[in-house]
Design a protein around this motif. Structure first.
Motif, PDB file in Angstrom:
ATOM      1  N   TYR A 114      35.650 -22.407 -36.840  1.00  0.00           N
ATOM      2  CA  TYR A 114      35.204 -21.854 -35.561  1.00  0.00           C
ATOM      3  C   TYR A 114      36.328 -21.129 -34.821  1.00  0.00           C
ATOM      4  CZ  TYR A 114      31.178 -24.672 -36.615  1.00  0.00           C
ATOM      5  OH  TYR A 114      30.105 -25.228 -37.261  1.00  0.00           O
ATOM      6  N   TYR A 134      38.130 -17.474 -34.079  1.00  0.00           N
ATOM      7  CA  TYR A 134      37.911 -16.037 -34.091  1.00  0.00           C
ATOM      8  C   TYR A 134      39.197 -15.311 -34.436  1.00  0.00           C
ATOM      9  CZ  TYR A 134      33.323 -16.175 -31.848  1.00  0.00           C
ATOM     10  OH  TYR A 134      32.007 -16.381 -31.577  1.00  0.00           O
ATOM     11  N   TYR A 135      39.055 -14.169 -35.084  1.00  0.00           N
ATOM     12  CA  TYR A 135      40.183 -13.304 -35.422  1.00  0.00           C
ATOM     13  C   TYR A 135      39.786 -11.876 -35.077  1.00  0.00           C
ATOM     14  CZ  TYR A 135      41.653 -17.333 -38.110  1.00  0.00           C
ATOM     15  OH  TYR A 135      42.014 -18.606 -38.481  1.00  0.00           O
ATOM     16  N   SER A 136      40.745 -11.058 -34.740  1.00  0.00           N
ATOM     17  CA  SER A 136      40.453  -9.655 -34.487  1.00  0.00           C
ATOM     18  C   SER A 136      41.249  -8.789 -35.460  1.00  0.00           C
ATOM     19  CB  SER A 136      40.782  -9.271 -33.038  1.00  0.00           C
ATOM     20  OG  SER A 136      42.163  -9.423 -32.794  1.00  0.00           O
ATOM     21  N   VAL A 188      32.674 -16.605 -43.554  1.00  0.00           N
ATOM     22  CA  VAL A 188      33.270 -15.824 -42.471  1.00  0.00           C
ATOM     23  C   VAL A 188      32.309 -14.696 -42.147  1.00  0.00           C
ATOM     24  CG1 VAL A 188      35.206 -14.363 -41.789  1.00  0.00           C
ATOM     25  CG2 VAL A 188      35.609 -16.389 -43.208  1.00  0.00           C
ATOM     26  N   GLY A 225      31.551 -11.261 -39.621  1.00  0.00           N
ATOM     27  CA  GLY A 225      32.278 -10.270 -38.851  1.00  0.00           C
ATOM     28  C   GLY A 225      31.343  -9.295 -38.186  1.00  0.00           C
ATOM     29  N   CYS A 226      31.851  -8.649 -37.163  1.00  0.00           N
ATOM     30  CA  CYS A 226      31.101  -7.583 -36.515  1.00  0.00           C
ATOM     31  C   CYS A 226      32.069  -6.464 -36.148  1.00  0.00           C
ATOM     32  CB  CYS A 226      30.335  -8.074 -35.298  1.00  0.00           C
ATOM     33  SG  CYS A 226      31.371  -8.577 -33.921  1.00  0.00           S
ATOM     34  N   ALA A 264      35.746  -8.088 -35.263  1.00  0.00           N
ATOM     35  CA  ALA A 264      35.981  -9.489 -34.921  1.00  0.00           C
ATOM     36  C   ALA A 264      35.413 -10.330 -36.050  1.00  0.00           C
ATOM     37  CB  ALA A 264      35.305  -9.851 -33.601  1.00  0.00           C
ATOM     38  N   LEU A 265      36.170 -11.345 -36.457  1.00  0.00           N
ATOM     39  CA  LEU A 265      35.742 -12.253 -37.516  1.00  0.00           C
ATOM     40  C   LEU A 265      35.655 -13.659 -36.960  1.00  0.00           C
ATOM     41  CD1 LEU A 265      38.125 -11.097 -40.407  1.00  0.00           C
ATOM     42  CD2 LEU A 265      35.869 -10.199 -39.815  1.00  0.00           C
ATOM     43  N   LEU A 266      34.682 -14.420 -37.438  1.00  0.00           N
ATOM     44  CA  LEU A 266      34.547 -15.823 -37.077  1.00  0.00           C
ATOM     45  C   LEU A 266      34.517 -16.635 -38.360  1.00  0.00           C
ATOM     46  CD1 LEU A 266      34.005 -18.245 -35.192  1.00  0.00           C
ATOM     47  CD2 LEU A 266      31.564 -17.669 -35.342  1.00  0.00           C
ATOM     48  N   ASN A 267      35.470 -17.540 -38.490  1.00  0.00           N
ATOM     49  CA  ASN A 267      35.502 -18.464 -39.616  1.00  0.00           C
ATOM     50  C   ASN A 267      34.553 -19.607 -39.269  1.00  0.00           C
ATOM     51  OD1 ASN A 267      36.097 -20.538 -41.443  1.00  0.00           O
ATOM     52  ND2 ASN A 267      38.192 -19.816 -41.701  1.00  0.00           N
TER      53      ASN A 267
END
Length: 95
Positions: free
Chosen positions: A33, A35-37, A16, A18-19, A26-29
């Motif tokens: 694929y 996205y989560y905030s 995962v 994140g930025c 924001a996270l990207l698994n």
């Protein structure tokens, strides 16, 4: 909601990324694929999970950082950790 063992070790899943954003993260698994905030508190927790941390340790860090009641933090953090775990964004293990 079920109690979380205070000694439970939690860390961000290495798949995962994140930025940081202006008001959270924001996270990207990379496995799904998706996205989560996260809001500001969630972003703080995510940053803290760069290294494995106990649930109790996270509660203390969040309570201190946001000057919030420990009991409220523990309840909210239990909910967040459960959601992150259900989404495959963290790894949880007993010490």
């Amino acid at each position: 909601m079920a109690q979380i063992d205070p000694a439970l070790l939690i860390s961000g899943d290495p798949e995962v990324v994140g930025c940081t954003l202006a008001e959270g993260a924001a996270l990207l698994n990379l496995k799904t694929y998706v996205y989560y905030s996260l809001n500001e508190v969630g972003a703080f927790v995510w940053d803290a999970l760069a290294e494995p941390a106990s649930f109790e340790g996270l509660v203390e860090q969040v309570a201190a950082e946001f000057d919030a009641p420990r009991e409220t933090v523990a309840e909210d953090l239990a909910r967040l950790v459960t959601q992150l775990d259900d989404a495959g964004l963290v790894q949880c293990r007993q010490p």
